[in-house]
Design an enzyme around this catalytic site. Structure first.
Site, PDB file in Angstrom:
ATOM      1  N   GLN A   1       0.777  -1.238   0.000  1.00  0.00           N
ATOM      2  CA  GLN A   1       0.000   0.000   0.000  1.00  0.00           C
ATOM      3  C   GLN A   1       0.811   1.292   0.000  1.00  0.00           C
ATOM      4  O   GLN A   1       0.497   2.210  -0.755  1.00  0.00           O
ATOM      5  CB  GLN A   1      -0.959   0.030   1.201  1.00  0.00           C
ATOM      6  CG  GLN A   1      -1.855   1.257   1.208  1.00  0.00           C
ATOM      7  CD  GLN A   1      -2.836   1.314   2.361  1.00  0.00           C
ATOM      8  OE1 GLN A   1      -3.409   2.347   2.629  1.00  0.00           O
ATOM      9  NE2 GLN A   1      -3.039   0.215   3.054  1.00  0.00           N
TER      10      GLN A   1
ATOM     11  N   LEU B   1       9.333  -9.152 -13.926  1.00  0.00           N
ATOM     12  CA  LEU B   1      10.778  -9.326 -14.076  1.00  0.00           C
ATOM     13  C   LEU B   1      11.347  -9.975 -12.829  1.00  0.00           C
ATOM     14  O   LEU B   1      11.066  -9.551 -11.709  1.00  0.00           O
ATOM     15  CB  LEU B   1      11.457  -7.968 -14.300  1.00  0.00           C
ATOM     16  CG  LEU B   1      12.962  -7.993 -14.610  1.00  0.00           C
ATOM     17  CD1 LEU B   1      13.205  -8.653 -15.969  1.00  0.00           C
ATOM     18  CD2 LEU B   1      13.543  -6.587 -14.594  1.00  0.00           C
TER      19      LEU B   1
ATOM     20  N   THR C   1      14.263  -9.975 -10.849  1.00  0.00           N
ATOM     21  CA  THR C   1      15.444  -9.115 -10.691  1.00  0.00           C
ATOM     22  C   THR C   1      16.610  -9.831 -10.017  1.00  0.00           C
ATOM     23  O   THR C   1      17.687  -9.246  -9.862  1.00  0.00           O
ATOM     24  CB  THR C   1      15.080  -7.857  -9.882  1.00  0.00           C
ATOM     25  OG1 THR C   1      14.525  -8.251  -8.619  1.00  0.00           O
ATOM     26  CG2 THR C   1      14.074  -6.999 -10.634  1.00  0.00           C
TER      27      THR C   1
ATOM     28  N   ARG D   1      20.935  -5.156  -1.893  1.00  0.00           N
ATOM     29  CA  ARG D   1      21.409  -6.543  -2.053  1.00  0.00           C
ATOM     30  C   ARG D   1      21.200  -7.054  -3.477  1.00  0.00           C
ATOM     31  O   ARG D   1      21.865  -8.006  -3.899  1.00  0.00           O
ATOM     32  CB  ARG D   1      20.714  -7.449  -1.040  1.00  0.00           C
ATOM     33  CG  ARG D   1      21.165  -7.199   0.402  1.00  0.00           C
ATOM     34  CD  ARG D   1      20.669  -8.283   1.335  1.00  0.00           C
ATOM     35  NE  ARG D   1      19.225  -8.283   1.491  1.00  0.00           N
ATOM     36  CZ  ARG D   1      18.556  -7.544   2.381  1.00  0.00           C
ATOM     37  NH1 ARG D   1      19.228  -6.723   3.201  1.00  0.00           N
ATOM     38  NH2 ARG D   1      17.242  -7.601   2.462  1.00  0.00           N
TER      39      ARG D   1
ATOM     40  N   TYR E   1       4.529  -2.088   9.464  1.00  0.00           N
ATOM     41  CA  TYR E   1       3.258  -2.111   8.760  1.00  0.00           C
ATOM     42  C   TYR E   1       2.462  -0.894   9.209  1.00  0.00           C
ATOM     43  O   TYR E   1       2.892  -0.134  10.086  1.00  0.00           O
ATOM     44  CB  TYR E   1       2.497  -3.402   9.045  1.00  0.00           C
ATOM     45  CG  TYR E   1       3.012  -4.598   8.284  1.00  0.00           C
ATOM     46  CD1 TYR E   1       2.405  -5.003   7.101  1.00  0.00           C
ATOM     47  CD2 TYR E   1       4.115  -5.320   8.742  1.00  0.00           C
ATOM     48  CE1 TYR E   1       2.876  -6.100   6.392  1.00  0.00           C
ATOM     49  CE2 TYR E   1       4.598  -6.414   8.043  1.00  0.00           C
ATOM     50  CZ  TYR E   1       3.968  -6.800   6.870  1.00  0.00           C
ATOM     51  OH  TYR E   1       4.440  -7.876   6.175  1.00  0.00           O
ATOM     52  N   GLU E   2       1.302  -0.719   8.621  1.00  0.00           N
ATOM     53  CA  GLU E   2       0.444   0.429   8.918  1.00  0.00           C
ATOM     54  C   GLU E   2       0.325   0.732  10.404  1.00  0.00           C
ATOM     55  O   GLU E   2       0.653   1.827  10.866  1.00  0.00           O
ATOM     56  CB  GLU E   2      -0.950   0.172   8.316  1.00  0.00           C
ATOM     57  CG  GLU E   2      -2.055   1.083   8.791  1.00  0.00           C
ATOM     58  CD  GLU E   2      -1.867   2.517   8.355  1.00  0.00           C
ATOM     59  OE1 GLU E   2      -2.043   3.417   9.196  1.00  0.00           O
ATOM     60  OE2 GLU E   2      -1.540   2.741   7.175  1.00  0.00           O
TER      61      GLU E   2
ATOM     62  N   ASP F   1       0.437   4.032   5.904  1.00  0.00           N
ATOM     63  CA  ASP F   1       0.721   3.622   4.528  1.00  0.00           C
ATOM     64  C   ASP F   1       0.414   4.738   3.532  1.00  0.00           C
ATOM     65  O   ASP F   1       1.309   5.344   2.965  1.00  0.00           O
ATOM     66  CB  ASP F   1      -0.079   2.365   4.179  1.00  0.00           C
ATOM     67  CG  ASP F   1       0.567   1.095   4.701  1.00  0.00           C
ATOM     68  OD1 ASP F   1       1.807   1.025   4.725  1.00  0.00           O
ATOM     69  OD2 ASP F   1      -0.157   0.161   5.077  1.00  0.00           O
TER      70      ASP F   1
ATOM     71  N   GLY G   1      -8.425  21.077  19.767  1.00  0.00           N
ATOM     72  CA  GLY G   1      -8.006  22.351  19.202  1.00  0.00           C
ATOM     73  C   GLY G   1      -8.593  23.521  19.960  1.00  0.00           C
ATOM     74  O   GLY G   1      -9.127  23.372  21.068  1.00  0.00           O
ATOM     75  N   GLY G   2      -8.530  24.688  19.339  1.00  0.00           N
ATOM     76  CA  GLY G   2      -9.022  25.887  19.984  1.00  0.00           C
ATOM     77  C   GLY G   2     -10.535  25.959  20.074  1.00  0.00           C
ATOM     78  O   GLY G   2     -11.081  26.710  20.885  1.00  0.00           O
TER      79      GLY G   2
END
Length: 410
Positions: free
Chosen positions: A18, A72, A74, A104, A138-139, A168, A243-244
């Protein structure tokens, strides 16, 4: 047809799950040519949380719209040669593998910029340099270590994860900002650069108001919080705005799990609000008339509002409050959101055709550019663009393409 904002920018997308795909999808929506490079077996999320058998999951399709897909291996020598050529032809490379994985493979930053000095190479990791560098994230791990979980929930309950994917997708947005800045700087310097974003750092950036309050604690309790006790760390404060302007989610009829409206009480809104709830005398009562007077009684204030709101449906509460310019919003369920006509009209909830699973609903682009409109298109099938990229763009022959496939390179 109008050119897109990022038209001509080639993105080599080596991301998965994600955090990375959310970033590269934003780049694709802005007009970049995003080529998603996958292992021959594909991004793991193609098969995760499937709702239909033998087709790409919504997890995958909703994070990979407007991209092309190539496969692919790799780890193979020929795969590394092809990856080198892809890097040479790209403006941006993005990856979110585990720490050190791309190094690597033989593609350190020094090697990548040797191949293509103009490339912007962006990486997402769980953590920055230090004791956590090699840890996986993770998330919710990012939420836990970035300040979100310790400050989410109610005072007497455990820390909670938020439903928003701030670890994520929140990191993905930060990555896009870094990539765009690097591309702009390249116009002046002629060279690319490294962009690093840690998930923990992105979450902390989104939780900065809690770090503000951590420092304020040294000067006494946080009066705008509904909590009774304060120690030496910012407490969980339920639905308080923090908050305010004080806010809270008040119950509405008929009392279902999402029959609530979130209400903000501004100084200017107290007089009309007191009339709406049937307590007009509170507008002049010195015990209630000013924000300072109400601050120690926030729980009681929202209780009075809820006594009124709980007799009405949330949409009627919304209408009455907005008639007096009182900031508020109904708690919308995911079902209500996916069926919301205004979100459809704003192309934030969009229906996309898919060649195998049929139509699916996804989130549209929140970035609305007047000269670069977004049309959300389907996510690609696995390796759908192998021939287009390898033969049509890299110049490989048809026979070599067949050999690459039969030998497991693609």
């Amino acid at each position: 047809m109008t050119a897109k904002a990022l038209e001509g920018i080639r993105v080599l997308d080596m991301t998965h799950v994600q955090s990375g795909p959310s970033a590269t999808q934003l780049l694709a929506w802005l007009g970049a040519d995003v080529v998603k490079l996958e292992a021959p077996h594909g991004d793991i999320t193609r098969g995760q949380l499937r709702d239909l058998p033998d087709v790409d999951s919504l997890y995958f399709t909703m994070l990979n719209c407007n991209k092309r897909s190539i496969t692919l291996n790799t780890k193979s020598e020929r795969g590394k040669e092809i990856l080198t050529e892809l890097i040479r032809r790209s403006d941006v490379m993005v990856e979110n593998f585990g720490p050190g994985a791309v190094d690597r493979m033989g593609f350190t930053w020094d090697r990548v910029k040797e191949i293509n000095p103009r490339i912007v190479y962006a990486s997402i990791k769980g953590f920055g340099e230090g004791p956590y560098t090699a840890f996986k994230a993770y998330e919710v791990v990012a939420q836990a270590m970035g300040g979100s979980m310790s400050t989410t929930g109610f005072e007497d309950g455990p820390p909670l994860a938020t439903g928003a994917q701030i670890g994520d997708s929140g990191t993905g947005v930060h990555v896009v900002a870094g990539i765009l800045a690097a591309l702009y700087q390249r116009e002046h310097t002629g060279r690319g650069q490294r962009v690093n974003v840690a998930m923990q750092h992105a979450v902390l950036n989104l939780c900065r108001v809690k770090l503000r309050d951590q420092q304020r604690l040294s000067h006494g309790p946080l009066a705008e919080y509904p909590n009774e006790d304060f120690g030496d760390e910012v407490p969980r404060s339920g639905n308080a705005s923090g908050g305010g302007q004080p806010g809270w989610a008040v119950k509405c009829a008929p009392g279902g799990p999402n029959d609530y409206v979130y209400v903000i009480v501004q100084p200017v809104g107290w007089q009309p609000l007191s009339e709406l709830i049937g307590r007009p005398e509170l507008a002049e009562d010195p015990e209630w008339a000013t924000p300072r007077a109400r601050l120690p009684k926030l729980n009681k204030m929202f209780q009075l509002i809820e006594e009124w709101s709980s007799t009405l449906p949330k949409w009627e509460v919304l209408e009455r409050l907005n008639a007096h310019n009182i900031p508020c919003g109904p708690i919308l369920s995911t079902k209500e959101i996916i069926e919301d006509d205004s979100l459809v009209a704003n192309e934030m909830v969009v229906t996309v055709p898919h060649p195998e699973r049929g139509e699916f609903v996804t989130v549209g682009s929140p970035l609305k550019l007047s000269d670069s409109p977004v049309e959300v298109t389907s996510s690609p099938l696995l390796g759908e663009h192998n021939e287009e990229v390898y033969v049509g763009e890299l110049g490989l022959g048809d026979e070599e393409l067949r050999l690459l496939k039969s030998s497991g390179v693609i």
